[in-house]
Every structure is written in structure tokens, then in C-alpha cells.
Design an enzyme around this catalytic site. Structure first.
Site, PDB file in Angstrom:
ATOM      1  N   LYS A 277       0.843  -1.210   0.000  1.00 41.53           N
ATOM      2  CA  LYS A 277       0.000   0.000   0.000  1.00 41.53           C
ATOM      3  C   LYS A 277       0.872   1.251   0.000  1.00 41.53           C
ATOM      4  CE  LYS A 277      -3.912   1.895   2.714  1.00 41.53           C
ATOM      5  NZ  LYS A 277      -4.786   1.700   3.889  1.00 41.53           N
TER       6      LYS A 277
ATOM      7  N   SER B 266      -9.829   1.657   2.851  1.00 45.44           N
ATOM      8  CA  SER B 266      -8.939   2.432   2.002  1.00 45.44           C
ATOM      9  C   SER B 266      -7.929   1.583   1.233  1.00 45.44           C
ATOM     10  CB  SER B 266      -8.180   3.452   2.852  1.00 45.44           C
ATOM     11  OG  SER B 266      -7.353   2.807   3.792  1.00 45.44           O
TER      12      SER B 266
ATOM     13  N   SER C 223     -10.159  -0.702   6.981  1.00 45.13           N
ATOM     14  CA  SER C 223      -9.530  -0.569   5.660  1.00 45.13           C
ATOM     15  C   SER C 223      -8.871  -1.806   5.082  1.00 45.13           C
ATOM     16  CB  SER C 223      -8.513   0.558   5.678  1.00 45.13           C
ATOM     17  OG  SER C 223      -9.179   1.770   5.495  1.00 45.13           O
TER      18      SER C 223
HETATM   19  N1  GLN Z   1     -13.311   3.824   6.110  1.00 46.03           N
HETATM   20  C1  GLN Z   1     -12.774   4.260   7.358  1.00 46.03           C
HETATM   21  C2  GLN Z   1     -12.463   5.728   7.298  1.00 46.03           C
HETATM   22  O1  GLN Z   1     -12.718   6.322   6.299  1.00 46.03           O
HETATM   23  C3  GLN Z   1     -11.582   3.438   7.734  1.00 46.03           C
HETATM   24  C4  GLN Z   1     -10.311   3.874   7.138  1.00 46.03           C
HETATM   25  C5  GLN Z   1      -9.137   3.038   7.528  1.00 46.03           C
HETATM   26  O2  GLN Z   1      -9.288   1.988   8.168  1.00 46.03           O
HETATM   27  N2  GLN Z   1      -7.957   3.502   7.160  1.00 46.03           N
HETATM   28  O3  GLN Z   1     -11.964   6.294   8.228  1.00 46.03           O
END
Ligand code: GLN
Length: 488
Positions: free
Chosen positions: A80, A155, A179
Site C-alpha cells: 500500500k 482504504s 480498511s
Molecule cells: N473507512 C474508514 C475511514 O474512512 C476506515 C479507514 C481506515 O481503516 N484507514 O476512516
């Protein structure tokens, strides 16, 4: 669809050992596939072809001499883009870090390189991991390999899509509020969110420091366990990694589950849950019953506050962490003249950050400001304790919890971008475990009538990775959902 890129990590490692193929052949086959498919999927933002082939030829030599380091030696993978990778552009999918080339590797990346990882490149994410669909990347959305009209989740959507589409045997991600688990569920792969502190966060761009965890995507629980085992453990560069022994995760994968108790929290099966998702979760529970597990309905009453407090704590910590993006320590030089230092800060951040990140910085600085700190941030932290206690109580009676990962299968690109709240609610089932710092895994457990993957979430207490891998692996011995591949 060629065979090589569809293997599991374990099978690829076995093939290298038996001399069936060389690391460089695997690497070449995946790089070619990336060239063909990535323009559509947009899983990789940067492909490190040259470095990958160099690392692969070094692994070839080790393989030919019988000196392979371990199962990960010579296996190609994606990382990532929020992970720092030495000498390789690492943007966090933000314009503000468009030209950032880190001088060092994140601890997790370094540990895998020391095990012979062949890094194929850097994968797409929502900007600074802020999002649940990869639509907030500054470099375009990642498409779901099962249906290009749908999101891959986020994400860590680029990593999930890479593993699903045969563009990496495994891929690294981070999970702050879901995420890894949610994109794993959307793309039909296995995704592991470790206990807070199990894997070092050092060298991964911080989002919300009290919630961030480092984990991985793979095609099976067994593969994921290999990767997590190689990264886990104490790191002097991250003081939140306790000296808790890293067990041999592979040795307990096949343990008998008879007599174990699975908790099913009623709060996760309420309004908003898609009926097809619910049906698949219930079917998965039946599989566990057939393995001799007891199913017990439980309640986690404070769950309903988890999303609300997450969207206070996370932006607060994010706003502090992103203050270093000032155009001096980190960040682009803004276009046009700057009048003074303050003007430089403004212009860098105004031009460099996307709208969602700006929204979170505004919320975060507000909840931390003098007059509001007690009412929002402090109160949220108190409720967080209640959520932690909720889980602790339930884990006195059950071994693990099983729930859906997300309320629906992957949604259409654009469906939630104009409504932040509906996007935030996508995380209702993943956020509680994040807030409590627990271990969790998402495994494929079926498909919707539209042909989109559905994931089952298994949550365990802190440092229960062995146990949840055991539960996940036994399910994959009984079912073949994890063997299905999208037709790309
Ligand atoms: N979707 C969640 C957010 O927007 C989780 C993001 C994450 O785990 N990095 O904060």
C-alpha cells in the site's frame, strides 16, 4: 487466465522449492499481467519493475543453491502506498506527497524484504487511508475486479484488488477502522487486521495513531498467517509493540474447533444489513456448527456509539498527524508566489490535500480546540472504554465473534461520494473492533445474486491471531469460496 498468477502463496513457494518455476518467472508473469490489467483496475500507482526483477534474480540464485530464506522468499507482492519504501515514491495517494521518495523502509516492509519479498509496486488507497472506497485517492479510483462498475472498497482497495486480480500473491494494507477487512470482503479475498500493536507501525504514514494497525491480504488464511508471522513482533521504533511472543501461526491452523463457542452479536444484524449478506453469514455459521461449534447470541450494547466516537477520535489524531505536511518538512512546493511562511503553509495544504482529508482536518481541529475538547474528544474516549468493556465481558463467554464485514456487497462507483454520512456508515461493523484494538479477519463466504463477493468477519480478543486464523482456516478447508477468481 494463466495459471502461475492464480496460485496461492503457499503453492507458489512449493513450486519454487520443487524447481517447477523460478522466482523470476513468477515475477515476470505478474509484471506482464499488471501491464495488461492495471490500466483498467488501477490497483498499482507505481510499478517497480526493475527492482522487482533484480530482487527476483537474487532469489533465483538462492533457490538454485537450496538457500531459500523461508516461504516468502521469491514471492511477489504489492505494498500500500502509505508504507514508506526506500527509494520508491510513496504518495499516500495524496498530491501533497506527489514527489516523496522515502529514505528508509517501514519496519514491516523491511522485515518482509529480509524474508525475500519481491515488491512489485505500490498500491492505491484513499488519500492518507481516509475513506472506504479508494474513491478519495488523488490518482483515480481502483475498480473492483469482479465488476468494474463497483468500488474495490477502501482504504486499502488497491491491495485487495491486486490479490483478487492475480497481481500479487499477497499485499500489505493498513486497517484503522476497517480498511483491510472491508476491501477484502468487497474483493473476495482474505484480509487480516491484527491486534493494535502486534505489527510495528513505524514507517507507515500515520492516520489515527491510537487505531492504526498493519496487516495483509492474501488468497487464504494460511497465506495471510505466513505474512503476518513474518511482520509481527516487538520493534524498538514503535513503542506500542509489546514484547508478546509471536506464536507459530501455522502450527495451530488445523486445530479441532469442536466445543468452541461463537458469539453472534445482535447489534450487527439489525436495520441496514442487506438480506443477502445476512443469509450468507448465517450459512457460514451453519458450517461452524457442523464442525462442532456452539453458536451463542450475544449483545454489545455500546456498539451503536462506535461510529460516532470513531469520527471524533480519528479526525482528532489525523489532524495532529497531518500537521507535518507543511511544505517544509513534508509536502509539495505550492504553485505561484508565497508571501511568507504562513502563506506557504496555507497554499501547500490548500493545493495538496483533497476535500475529504480537509473535511477531517477541520473536524479534528474543532474537537480538539480548547472549548470543545471535553465535550467531544474526552467524552469519546470515555465511551471508547465502555466499548472495550463490552467486548471484554462477551469474550468471557465466547471464543470469537462472527459478524458481517460490511452491510452490503461492493457498491457502485460514485454511489456514496456526495454523502459522507452514508460512506461513514459503511464502517459500522468494522469500527467497533478497531476502537477496542482487537484482532479480526475477513474471509470470503459467498456471493450476492449480482455476483459480488461477501465477507464474514471473525473477531477475537487482543493477541488472539492464532485462534482467529484457526477458525478461518478450518472454514476454508470446508468451503471453496476463497478459490473463486474474477474473470479478468
Ligand atoms: N473507512 C474508514 C475511514 O474512512 C476506515 C479507514 C481506515 O481503516 N484507514 O476512516
Amino acid at each position: 487466465m494463466s495459471q502461475l498468477d492464480q496460485l496461492t502463496l503457499k503453492k507458489a513457494a512449493e513450486g519454487i522449492r520443487s524447481g517447477e518455476f523460478k522466482p523470476s518467472e513468477l515475477t515476470k508473469s505478474l509484471l506482464e499481467r499488471i501491464k495488461r490489467i492495471n490500466p483498467d483496475v488501477n490497483s498499482y500507482l507505481t510499478v517497480t519493475e526493475e527492482q522487482a526483477m533484480e530482487a527476483a534474480s537474487r532469489a533465483d540464485v538462492r533457490a538454485s543453491k537450496g538457500e531459500l530464506i523461508g516461504l516468502l522468499d521469491g514471492i511477489p507482492a504489492g505494498v500500500k502506498d502509505i508504507f514508506n519504501t526506500k527509494g520508491v515514491r510513496s504518495t499516500s495517494a495524496s498530491k501533497i506527497l506527489d514527489n516523496f521518495i522515502p529514505p528508509y523502509d517501514a519496519t514491516s516492509v523491511l522485515r518482509l524484504k529480509n524474508q525475500g519479498m519481491i515488491m512489485l509496486g505500490k498500491t492505491n488507497t484513499d488519500e492518507f487511508a481516509c475513506g472506504g472506497s479508494t474513491e478519495y485517492s488523488a490518482y483515480g479510483v481502483t475498480k473492483n475486479p469482479w465488476n468494474y462498475e463497483c468500488v474495490a472498497g477502501g482504504s486499502s482497495g488497491g491491495s485487495a484488488a491486486a490479490v483478487a486480480a492475480g497481481l500479487g500473491y499477497y499485499a500489505l494494507g493498513s486497517d484503522t477502522g476497517g480498511s483491510i477487512r472491508q476491501p477484502a470482503s468487497f474483493c473476495g479475498v482474505t484480509g487480516v487486521k491484527v491486534t493494535y500493536g502486534r505489527v510495528s507501525r513505524s514507517g507507515v504514514t500515520a492516520m489515527a495513531s491510537s487505531l492504526d494497525t498493519i496487516g495483509a491480504f492474501a488468497r487464504t488464511v494460511e497465506d495471510a498467517a505466513i505474512v503476518i508471522g513474518a511482520m509481527a513482533g516487538n520493534d524498538e521504533k514503535d513503542s506500542t509493540t509489546p514484547d508478546v511472543v509471536v506464536p507459530d501461526y501455522l502450527s495451530s491452523l488445523e486445530n479441532d474447533l469442536a466445543g468452541k463457542t461463537i458469539g453472534v452479536p445482535s447489534e450487527y444484524f439489525s436495520e441496514g444489513l442487506d438480506s443477502e449478506v445476512e443469509a450468507k453469514i448465517r450459512e457460514a455459521l451453519k458450517v461452524y456448527e457442523s464442525l462442532g461449534c456452539k453458536i451463542k447470541e450475544v449483545s454489545l450494547p455500546y456498539t451503536k456509539y462506535a461510529v460516532a466516537i470513531y469520527y471524533i477520535i480519528m479526525p482528532a489524531e489525523l489532524s495532529a498527524n497531518l500537521s507535518r505536511m507543511d511544505g517544509i518538512r513534508f509536502g509539495i512546493k505550492p504553485d505561484g508566489e508565497v508571501e511568507d511562511i504562513l502563506d506557504q503553509y496555507y497554499k501547500t495544504r490548500n493545493q495538496g490535500f483533497g476535500d475529504e482529508v480537509k473535511r477531517r482536518i477541520l473536524t479534528g481541529t474543532y474537537v480538539l480546540s480548547a472549548g470543545y475538547f471535553d465535550a467531544y474528544y474526552k467524552k469519546a474516549q470515555k465511551v471508547r472504554t465502555l466499548i472495550i468493556e463490552d467486548f471484554a465481558k462477551v469474550f468471557q463467554d465466547v471464543d470469537v465473534l462472527m459478524t458481517p464485514v460490511a452491510p452490503t456487497p461492493a457498491f457502485k462507483i460514485g454511489a456514496n461520494t456526495s454523502d459522507p454520512l452514508s460512506m461513514y456508515l459503511q464502517d459500522s461493523y468494522t469500527i467497533p473492533a478497531s476502537v477496542a484494538g482487537l484482532a479480526g479477519v475477513s474471509i470470503p463466504c459467498g456471493f450476492s445474486s449480482a455476483g459480488l463477493p461477501i465477507g464474514l468477519q471473525i473477531i477475537g480478543p487482543q493477541f488472539s491471531e492464532s485462534e482467529i486464523f484457526n477458525f478461518g482456516h478450518r472454514y476454508q478447508m470446508e468451503t471453496d469460496w476463497h478459490e473463486k477468481r474474477p474473470n479478468v
